[in-house]
Design a protein around this motif. Structure first.
Motif, short mmCIF file in Angstrom:
data_model
loop_
_atom_site.label_atom_id
_atom_site.label_comp_id
_atom_site.label_asym_id
_atom_site.label_seq_id
_atom_site.Cartn_x
_atom_site.Cartn_y
_atom_site.Cartn_z
N ASP A 66 0.84 -1.21 0.00
CA ASP A 66 0.00 0.00 0.00
C ASP A 66 0.88 1.26 0.00
N PRO A 67 1.26 1.76 -1.18
CA PRO A 67 2.11 2.96 -1.25
C PRO A 67 1.47 4.19 -0.61
N VAL A 68 0.16 4.34 -0.75
CA VAL A 68 -0.52 5.50 -0.17
C VAL A 68 -0.38 5.49 1.35
N LEU A 69 -0.57 4.33 1.95
CA LEU A 69 -0.44 4.20 3.41
C LEU A 69 0.99 4.53 3.85
N GLN A 70 1.97 4.07 3.10
CA GLN A 70 3.37 4.35 3.46
C GLN A 70 3.70 5.84 3.35
N GLU A 71 3.17 6.50 2.33
CA GLU A 71 3.42 7.94 2.18
C GLU A 71 2.75 8.72 3.32
N LYS A 72 1.55 8.31 3.69
CA LYS A 72 0.87 8.96 4.81
C LYS A 72 1.64 8.74 6.12
N ALA A 73 2.18 7.54 6.27
CA ALA A 73 2.96 7.23 7.47
C ALA A 73 4.21 8.10 7.55
N PHE A 74 4.86 8.29 6.42
CA PHE A 74 6.07 9.12 6.41
C PHE A 74 5.75 10.55 6.82
N TYR A 75 4.68 11.10 6.25
CA TYR A 75 4.32 12.48 6.60
C TYR A 75 3.91 12.59 8.07
N ALA A 76 3.11 11.64 8.55
CA ALA A 76 2.66 11.68 9.95
C ALA A 76 3.84 11.61 10.90
N ASN A 77 4.81 10.78 10.58
CA ASN A 77 5.99 10.66 11.44
C ASN A 77 6.81 11.96 11.43
N LEU A 78 6.96 12.56 10.26
CA LEU A 78 7.64 13.86 10.17
C LEU A 78 6.91 14.91 11.00
N SER A 79 5.59 14.93 10.87
CA SER A 79 4.77 15.92 11.56
C SER A 79 4.91 15.78 13.07
N ARG A 80 4.86 14.56 13.55
CA ARG A 80 5.02 14.32 14.99
C ARG A 80 6.43 14.69 15.45
N ASN A 81 7.44 14.28 14.70
CA ASN A 81 8.82 14.60 15.07
C ASN A 81 9.08 16.10 15.06
N LYS A 82 8.47 16.79 14.11
CA LYS A 82 8.66 18.24 14.04
C LYS A 82 8.06 18.92 15.27
N TRP A 83 6.96 18.38 15.77
CA TRP A 83 6.37 18.94 16.99
C TRP A 83 7.28 18.65 18.19
N VAL A 84 7.75 17.42 18.30
CA VAL A 84 8.61 17.04 19.42
C VAL A 84 9.89 17.88 19.44
N LEU A 85 10.41 18.19 18.26
CA LEU A 85 11.70 18.89 18.14
C LEU A 85 11.53 20.39 17.84
#
Length: 227
Positions: free
Chosen positions: A130-149
């Motif tokens: 599921d490429p769409v799911l993987q792309e969403k996961a990448f963005y969500a992880n970036l978004s969370r990390n950007k908030w943490v950092l």
């Protein structure tokens, strides 16, 4: 007779004194002349180390092997260029790959990270296909990390650490590699508290390789979820 001898000794004494004094004057004069000539003839600025990167860390074999292998003039330093560069480093952009440590897909996610962003109870084959799911996961992880950092991005972007300029994209890429906690330790220790993954890839290497991309597209979100 005694007075004559005494006068002779005195004359010799004063002569020696004058010779010594003259020798000292000539020596000092020679030193001064040599120093002036040295200043005129030698350009000391050519020996300056100002502006040179004097802190060098030798990369491991893994870092040398594939450095600068992904070049995309079309994507440039955009967000898409950033995520595709990270993907190429992680998996050569292969959605279906699983490495020897069990990391999944194009961006090589671990199960723990996927759980943090809401990808739970999803079978491995379903995720890999599921490429769409993987792309969403990448963005969500970036978004969370950007908030943490978020504070570290504010404090450290623009500084140099271990010879590498700190940028937002470099921080986010390093967080994808090691997790935001390890990046915090690295930045707040001035680069002393390091990290390397199972392949020996370091935070410094990721910050250097993925620095300077435009990641303003990523919105910081403490509760970023895919599903």
């Amino acid at each position: 007779m005694g007075d004559v001898i005494c006068d002779d000794y005195l004359e010799i004494f004063y002569m020696i004194k004058r010779i010594i004094g003259l020798s000292i004057i000539l020596t000092i004069g020679g030193i001064l002349l040599l120093s002036f000539r040295t200043k005129e003839n030698v350009d000391l600025s050519s020996y300056s180390t100002e502006g040179l990167d004097l802190y060098y860390i030798a990369p491991n074999f893994n870092e040398i092997e594939d450095d600068n292998t992904f070049i995309s003039p079309e994507l440039g330093k955009s967000y898409i260029g950033f995520k595709e560069a990270v993907a190429f480093k992680e998996s050569r952009g292969d959605y279906g790959v699983v490495n020897q440590f069990g990391y999944l897909g194009k961006y090589q996610f671990g199960k723990g990270t996927l759980a943090l962003i809401g990808v739970k109870n999803v079978k491995r084959n379903k995720f890999l296909s599921d490429p769409v799911l993987q792309e969403k996961a990448f963005y969500a992880n970036l978004s969370r990390n950007k908030w943490v950092l978020r504070r570290d991005i504010k404090w450290f972007v623009g500084r140099r650490m271990n010879g590498v300029e700190v940028t937002e994209s470099g921080i986010l890429a390093a967080a994808h590699l090691s997790g935001p906690g390890a990046v915090k330790k690295y930045l707040r220790s001035g680069g002393v508290e390091g990290f390397a993954d199972a392949f020996g890839t370091t935070i410094r290497y990721y910050m250097k390789r993925f620095g300077g991309y435009d990641t303003s597209f990523v919105v910081p979100n403490k509760k970023a979820k895919v599903i």
